[in-house]
Design a protein around this motif. Sequence first.
Motif: not given
Length: 69
Positions: A6-7, A15, A17, A19, A33, A42-43, A46
């Motif tokens: 979901n990125i 980017y 991400a 959740y 987001y 971004a990961r 998240r």
Amino acid sequence: MRTGVNIRKRKDGRYEARYPKGRDAAGKLLYGYCYGHSFEEAREKRDRIMAQRPRELSLIHISEPTRPY
């Protein structure tokens, strides 16, 4: 059911991400987001948010009023 990270990369170069944040009154999944200048940033954002939230959050309906303690 879809699975994945979901990125995605946005048109502006950042980017995004997603959740799972909770569910609405109808049971539909609501997303939060996070944004970053790189996929890894971004990961990490998240993952940090996901680690801080309680595991039972997915069972909470966002539209339900909370009880005062």
